[in-house]
Design an enzyme around this catalytic site. Structure first.
Site, PDB file in Angstrom:
ATOM      1  N   LYS A   1      -7.354  -1.957  -2.854  1.00 59.67           N
ATOM      2  CA  LYS A   1      -7.962  -0.887  -2.065  1.00 59.67           C
ATOM      3  C   LYS A   1      -8.204   0.628  -3.122  1.00 59.67           C
ATOM      4  CE  LYS A   1      -5.254   1.450   0.285  1.00 59.67           C
ATOM      5  NZ  LYS A   1      -4.313   2.605  -0.135  1.00 59.67           N
TER       6      LYS A   1
ATOM      7  N   THR B   1      -1.868   6.723   0.345  1.00 58.05           N
ATOM      8  CA  THR B   1      -2.835   6.884  -0.503  1.00 58.05           C
ATOM      9  C   THR B   1      -4.161   6.581   0.027  1.00 58.05           C
ATOM     10  OG1 THR B   1      -1.300   5.886  -2.347  1.00 58.05           O
ATOM     11  CG2 THR B   1      -3.744   5.858  -2.559  1.00 58.05           C
TER      12      THR B   1
ATOM     13  N   LYS C   1      -3.323  10.297  -7.841  1.00 61.21           N
ATOM     14  CA  LYS C   1      -2.602   8.967  -7.377  1.00 61.21           C
ATOM     15  C   LYS C   1      -3.557   7.851  -7.549  1.00 61.21           C
ATOM     16  CE  LYS C   1      -0.127   5.771  -5.563  1.00 61.21           C
ATOM     17  NZ  LYS C   1       0.316   5.780  -4.208  1.00 61.21           N
TER      18      LYS C   1
END
Length: 305
Positions: A250, A95, A182
Site C-alpha cells: 500500500k 500512514t 513517511k
C-alpha cells in the site's frame, strides 16, 4: 494527561501500552472491541465509538491501517468530527497519502467540510499528522521515529507523549509533509527489501552461503538494522508480521502516486511494487513484508513473476 487512542492493531496496541506504562490515562477504541481487553487489564478504559473517545479526551491519537480507515473514523456516524471542538486535538499517526491528511485537517477547520473559514474559530479543533518510521519491535520499545506536521502548538503539547512512543520526533511544517516523508522512507525500505531478497537468492544459486552474505553485508558500508534483523528470519522462512506485506505494498502504491504527481521517475520502486503485488496475489499479504523473498525465490531470483 488523558489521551484517547483509536486503532489497536500491531502498532496501535504497542503504542497505547507504552502510554499506559508511563502513567498516561488512556481511553481506547477498536472496531473489534475484543482487542481492547488486554489494554483494559493494563488500566485503559474503553470508548464505545470514536466520538465517545474524543468527547472524553483532550487529545486523541489514531493509528489506523490505511487512508480508507483513517477517513472512516473521522467522517462516519459516531466519528471524530461529531465531538471535535474547542481545545481538543486530533493526532493521526496512520500512514496515509498527503491528500487524506489534508482532507481530514480541512474538515476540522471547516466544520464537516461544509462551511467557510469562520468555522475554524467556532470549532476550535487542532490537527497534527504524525506517521511513524518503525514496525512492531520499535513500537514495543518506544523507539519509533515520529514524522509530524500541522498545528505547531498541538505538536508541542504532544512532545511528551511522542517522547514515550519514539526516540525522536521531527516537526516538518505544513499538513502533508509528514505523510510524504513517511511514504518516501517506506518506498526506500521496500526497494531495499527486494534488493536483499534478490541478493540472497543470487548468492544461493551461485553456490555461496546466504548467511555468509548477511555477515559480509553487516560489516560493510551498507550495514543496516533491517538486514540484520530480517535476514536470518528470511533464511528460516519465518515471517511473523512486524509490518504486514499488504501495508508495505500500500505504501509503495501511494509513494508511486506521489512520484507521478511530482513527475519523478521511479523505475526501481515501480518494479519492487510489482513484486509486492505478486506476493499479495499469492496470499502472503498478512505475513511480514520480508515474505517478498518467497516470490523472488519462486521466480528463480529474477524478481519477475
Amino acid at each position: 494527561m488523558e489521551v484517547g487512542f483509536l486503532g489497536l492493531g500491531i502498532m496501535g496496541k504497542a503504542m497505547a501500552t507504552n502510554l499506559l506504562r508511563h502513567g498516561y490515562r488512556v481511553t481506547v477504541w477498536n472496531r473489534t472491541i475484543a482487542k481492547c481487553q488486554e489494554l483494559v487489564a493494563l488500566g485503559a478504559t474503553v470508548g464505545e465509538t470514536p466520538a465517545a473517545v474524543v468527547a472524553k479526551c483532550r487529545y486523541t491519537i489514531a493509528m489506523l491501517s490505511d487512508p480508507s480507515a483513517a477517513l472512516s473514523v473521522v467522517f462516519d456516524k459516531d466519528g471524530v468530527l461529531e465531538q471535535i471542538g474547542d481545545g481538543k486535538g486530533y493526532i493521526d499517526m496512520s500512514t496515509v497519502d498527503a491528500a487524506t491528511s489534508s482532507k481530514i485537517s480541512e474538515s476540522y477547520v471547516m466544520g464537516k467540510g461544509r462551511m467557510i473559514v469562520e468555522a475554524v474559530k467556532q470549532k476550535g479543533g487542532a490537527f497534527v499528522e504524525a506517521p511513524v518510521s518503525g514496525s512492531k519491535k520499535p513500537a514495543e520499545d518506544g523507539q519509533l521515529v515520529i514524522l509530524a506536521a500541522g498545528d505547531k502548538t498541538l505538536y508541542d503539547e504532544m512532545v511528551p507523549a511522542f517522547d514515550v512512543l519514539g526516540k525522536k520526533s521531527f516537526f516538518l511544517g505544513e499538513i502533508g509533509n509528514g505523510a510524504k516523508m513517511k511514504l518516501v522512507v517506506n518506498m526506500i525500505m521496500g526497494s531495499m527489501m527486494n534488493s536483499l531478497s534478490e541478493g540472497l537468492c543470487l548468492a544461493d544459486k551461485c553456490g555461496l552461503s546466504p548467511q555468509t552474505l548477511l555477515d559480509v553485508l553487516d560489516l560493510g558500508a551498507i550495514a543496516n538494522p533491517m538486514f540484520k534483523l530480517k535476514g536470518p528470519a528470511m533464511l528460516q522462512g519465518s515471517y511473523n508480521p512486524a509490518f504486514p506485506l499488504k501495508h508495505q505494498q500500500k505504501d509503495m502504491r501511494l509513494a508511486l502516486a506521489l512520484g507521478d504527481e511530482n513527475a519523478v521517475s521511479m523505475p526501481v520502486s515501480a518494479a519492487a511494487n510489482e513484486v509486492f503485488k505478486k506476493a499479495r496475489s499469492l496470499g502472503l499479504g498478512d505475513l511480514d513484508f520480508s515474505a517478498v523473498y518467497e516470490v523472488v525465490k519462486g521466480a528463480g531470483g529474477s524478481g519477475q513473476a
